[in-house]
Scaffold this motif. Structure first.
Motif, PDB file in Angstrom:
ATOM      1  N   HIS A  10      -1.469  -6.661   7.307  1.00  0.00           N
ATOM      2  CA  HIS A  10      -1.034  -5.392   7.352  1.00  0.00           C
ATOM      3  C   HIS A  10       0.164  -5.203   8.314  1.00  0.00           C
ATOM      4  O   HIS A  10       0.667  -4.178   7.773  1.00  0.00           O
ATOM      5  CB  HIS A  10      -2.157  -4.548   7.786  1.00  0.00           C
ATOM      6  CG  HIS A  10      -3.679  -4.334   6.897  1.00  0.00           C
ATOM      7  ND1 HIS A  10      -4.403  -5.262   6.737  1.00  0.00           N
ATOM      8  CD2 HIS A  10      -3.904  -3.299   6.191  1.00  0.00           C
ATOM      9  CE1 HIS A  10      -5.369  -4.903   5.665  1.00  0.00           C
ATOM     10  NE2 HIS A  10      -4.969  -3.669   5.503  1.00  0.00           N
ATOM     11  N   LEU A  11       0.567  -5.885   9.454  1.00  0.00           N
ATOM     12  CA  LEU A  11       1.493  -5.607   9.979  1.00  0.00           C
ATOM     13  C   LEU A  11       2.707  -5.822   9.137  1.00  0.00           C
ATOM     14  O   LEU A  11       4.066  -5.199   9.089  1.00  0.00           O
ATOM     15  CB  LEU A  11       1.691  -6.446  11.395  1.00  0.00           C
ATOM     16  CG  LEU A  11       0.592  -6.114  12.255  1.00  0.00           C
ATOM     17  CD1 LEU A  11       0.642  -7.092  13.702  1.00  0.00           C
ATOM     18  CD2 LEU A  11       0.861  -4.745  12.951  1.00  0.00           C
ATOM     19  N   TYR A  12       2.666  -6.904   8.273  1.00  0.00           N
ATOM     20  CA  TYR A  12       3.857  -7.340   7.398  1.00  0.00           C
ATOM     21  C   TYR A  12       4.164  -6.210   6.427  1.00  0.00           C
ATOM     22  O   TYR A  12       5.177  -5.844   6.205  1.00  0.00           O
ATOM     23  CB  TYR A  12       3.723  -8.642   6.744  1.00  0.00           C
ATOM     24  CG  TYR A  12       4.605  -8.907   5.591  1.00  0.00           C
ATOM     25  CD1 TYR A  12       5.773  -9.408   5.956  1.00  0.00           C
ATOM     26  CD2 TYR A  12       4.181  -8.762   4.068  1.00  0.00           C
ATOM     27  CE1 TYR A  12       6.677  -9.692   4.839  1.00  0.00           C
ATOM     28  CE2 TYR A  12       5.056  -9.162   3.326  1.00  0.00           C
ATOM     29  CZ  TYR A  12       6.408  -9.678   3.627  1.00  0.00           C
ATOM     30  OH  TYR A  12       7.226  -9.827   2.537  1.00  0.00           O
TER      31      TYR A  12
ATOM     32  N   ALA B  48      -9.692 -12.585   9.713  1.00  0.00           N
ATOM     33  CA  ALA B  48      -9.400 -11.222  10.547  1.00  0.00           C
ATOM     34  C   ALA B  48      -8.063 -11.286  11.059  1.00  0.00           C
ATOM     35  O   ALA B  48      -7.168 -10.322  10.893  1.00  0.00           O
ATOM     36  CB  ALA B  48     -10.321 -10.869  11.804  1.00  0.00           C
ATOM     37  N   ILE B  49      -7.656 -12.411  11.593  1.00  0.00           N
ATOM     38  CA  ILE B  49      -6.009 -12.628  12.160  1.00  0.00           C
ATOM     39  C   ILE B  49      -5.089 -12.341  10.753  1.00  0.00           C
ATOM     40  O   ILE B  49      -4.200 -11.697  10.695  1.00  0.00           O
ATOM     41  CB  ILE B  49      -5.773 -13.783  12.778  1.00  0.00           C
ATOM     42  CG1 ILE B  49      -6.835 -13.922  14.169  1.00  0.00           C
ATOM     43  CG2 ILE B  49      -4.542 -14.017  13.140  1.00  0.00           C
ATOM     44  CD1 ILE B  49      -6.790 -14.883  15.021  1.00  0.00           C
ATOM     45  N   GLY B  50      -5.339 -13.066   9.706  1.00  0.00           N
ATOM     46  CA  GLY B  50      -4.608 -13.045   8.533  1.00  0.00           C
ATOM     47  C   GLY B  50      -4.786 -11.834   7.909  1.00  0.00           C
ATOM     48  O   GLY B  50      -3.394 -11.279   7.823  1.00  0.00           O
ATOM     49  N   ALA B  51      -5.609 -10.680   8.114  1.00  0.00           N
ATOM     50  CA  ALA B  51      -5.705  -9.518   7.624  1.00  0.00           C
ATOM     51  C   ALA B  51      -4.757  -8.595   8.449  1.00  0.00           C
ATOM     52  O   ALA B  51      -4.019  -7.870   7.944  1.00  0.00           O
ATOM     53  CB  ALA B  51      -7.185  -9.097   7.580  1.00  0.00           C
ATOM     54  N   VAL B  52      -4.956  -8.940   9.664  1.00  0.00           N
ATOM     55  CA  VAL B  52      -4.208  -7.949  10.647  1.00  0.00           C
ATOM     56  C   VAL B  52      -2.592  -8.145  10.422  1.00  0.00           C
ATOM     57  O   VAL B  52      -1.781  -7.408  10.490  1.00  0.00           O
ATOM     58  CB  VAL B  52      -4.584  -8.160  12.222  1.00  0.00           C
ATOM     59  CG1 VAL B  52      -3.508  -7.542  12.999  1.00  0.00           C
ATOM     60  CG2 VAL B  52      -5.835  -7.558  12.364  1.00  0.00           C
TER      61      VAL B  52
ATOM     62  N   SER C 232       7.275  -1.879   4.265  1.00  0.00           N
ATOM     63  CA  SER C 232       7.230  -0.591   3.624  1.00  0.00           C
ATOM     64  C   SER C 232       8.460   0.242   4.013  1.00  0.00           C
ATOM     65  O   SER C 232       8.823   1.022   3.278  1.00  0.00           O
ATOM     66  CB  SER C 232       5.944   0.022   3.812  1.00  0.00           C
ATOM     67  OG  SER C 232       5.738   0.284   5.141  1.00  0.00           O
ATOM     68  N   LYS C 233       9.123  -0.093   5.192  1.00  0.00           N
ATOM     69  CA  LYS C 233      10.472   0.758   5.198  1.00  0.00           C
ATOM     70  C   LYS C 233      11.504   0.741   4.360  1.00  0.00           C
ATOM     71  O   LYS C 233      12.171   1.784   4.216  1.00  0.00           O
ATOM     72  CB  LYS C 233      10.565   0.160   6.887  1.00  0.00           C
ATOM     73  CG  LYS C 233       9.779   0.507   8.025  1.00  0.00           C
ATOM     74  CD  LYS C 233      10.542  -0.226   9.141  1.00  0.00           C
ATOM     75  CE  LYS C 233       9.459   0.042  10.281  1.00  0.00           C
ATOM     76  NZ  LYS C 233      10.009  -0.530  11.557  1.00  0.00           N
TER      77      LYS C 233
ATOM     78  N   ILE D 108       0.883  -1.097  -0.083  1.00  0.00           N
ATOM     79  CA  ILE D 108       0.204  -0.084  -0.085  1.00  0.00           C
ATOM     80  C   ILE D 108       0.808   1.252  -0.044  1.00  0.00           C
ATOM     81  O   ILE D 108       1.935   1.573   0.907  1.00  0.00           O
ATOM     82  CB  ILE D 108      -0.851  -0.006   1.303  1.00  0.00           C
ATOM     83  CG1 ILE D 108      -1.954  -1.195   1.245  1.00  0.00           C
ATOM     84  CG2 ILE D 108      -1.762   1.263   1.189  1.00  0.00           C
ATOM     85  CD1 ILE D 108      -2.616  -1.372   2.584  1.00  0.00           C
ATOM     86  N   ARG D 109       0.725   2.339  -0.674  1.00  0.00           N
ATOM     87  CA  ARG D 109       1.464   3.543  -0.954  1.00  0.00           C
ATOM     88  C   ARG D 109       1.033   4.248   0.234  1.00  0.00           C
ATOM     89  O   ARG D 109      -0.316   4.438   0.736  1.00  0.00           O
ATOM     90  CB  ARG D 109       1.088   4.194  -2.180  1.00  0.00           C
ATOM     91  CG  ARG D 109       1.863   3.544  -3.215  1.00  0.00           C
ATOM     92  CD  ARG D 109       1.431   4.284  -4.838  1.00  0.00           C
ATOM     93  NE  ARG D 109       1.878   5.710  -4.653  1.00  0.00           N
ATOM     94  CZ  ARG D 109       1.630   6.342  -5.739  1.00  0.00           C
ATOM     95  NH1 ARG D 109       1.054   6.107  -6.827  1.00  0.00           N
ATOM     96  NH2 ARG D 109       2.122   7.619  -5.473  1.00  0.00           N
TER      97      ARG D 109
END
Length: 229
Positions: free
Chosen positions: A97-99, A90-94, A104-105, A32-33
């Protein structure tokens, strides 16, 4: 001048080729940008996309779950199955997003360059609108300043060069990190060798003093023996 301005745009296909990723207004590759969180329209597009993906995953997982439980006799906990699938998604989505946030760093520079490309294209779009307004009003003046084209061409060339450089550095990031680790290791080894060298010199100096002392004692004993004679 409209055709000249259009030629100065940085298209999506060019961005895909320059970065080696699939670039659009929401994603760069599969990430995600950061600019999405500053635009309501892009944020809405992201939410719709994620809802569609999560909905598809739920339907697929539900179908697979029904196939599995249909082979078990006496299974009547359909609600528990739905809840379990929803919690797992839901756990997979969270986790995803954490990954994404962690990964993204390494793409901060690319995200900033893409934002600059968007601003460049926005400027060109604004100039095209101004030219169309002048044409509609019948002034016939238009935007005839060649310095605008020169400045935009210079900006475009700089952005393309920066994107190519970022792509090369990103692909060889592991090698560059390895080189940095190698330099650090070399510095540590040199410091260790210097310490060993100093310790070795101190050991040699101590041995030399001991040998000199032993010789001095031997000479003194010989002189005492000669005196008694």
């Amino acid at each position: 001048m409209t055709s000249d301005l259009q030629a100065l745009r940085i298209t999506r296909s060019e961005l895909d080729q320059l970065t080696g990723l699939d670039i659009d207004s929401v994603f760069m590759g599969r990430m995600i940008r950061p600019s999405v969180w500053r635009s309501r329209r892009q944020l809405l597009s992201l939410l719709i996309t994620e809802c569609l993906v999560l909905g598809t995953m739920f339907v697929v997982c539900l179908g697979l779950g029904l196939v599995v439980v249909s082979q078990q006799e006496g299974f009547n906990q359909f609600g528990a199955l739905l809840l379990g699938i929803a919690v797992a998604i839901a756990i997979g989505a969270v986790a995803w997003h954490l990954y994404q946030g962690w990964r993204s760093k390494a793409f901060i520079t690319l995200a900033r360059l893409l934002d600059e490309c968007d601003r460049h294209n926005d400027i060109i779009q604004a100039l095209q609108v101004m030219e169309e307004l002048d044409a509609a009003q019948g002034t016939g003046q238009g935007l005839q300043n060649s310095e605008i084209l020169v400045a935009l061409q210079a900006t475009r060339d700089s952005l393309i060069s920066a994107l190519m450089t970022e792509k090369i550095l990103r692909r060889h990031r592991a090698l560059m990190q390895r080189r940095q680790e190698l330099f650090s290791t070399l510095e540590t080894n040199l410091a260790t060798l210097q310490t060993l060298h100093v310790n070795h010199q101190a050991s040699e100096y101590r041995q030399f003093l001991q040998e000199a002392l032993a010789i001095g004692l031997a000479v003194q004993q010989e002189m005492d023996a000669n005196t008694k004679r």
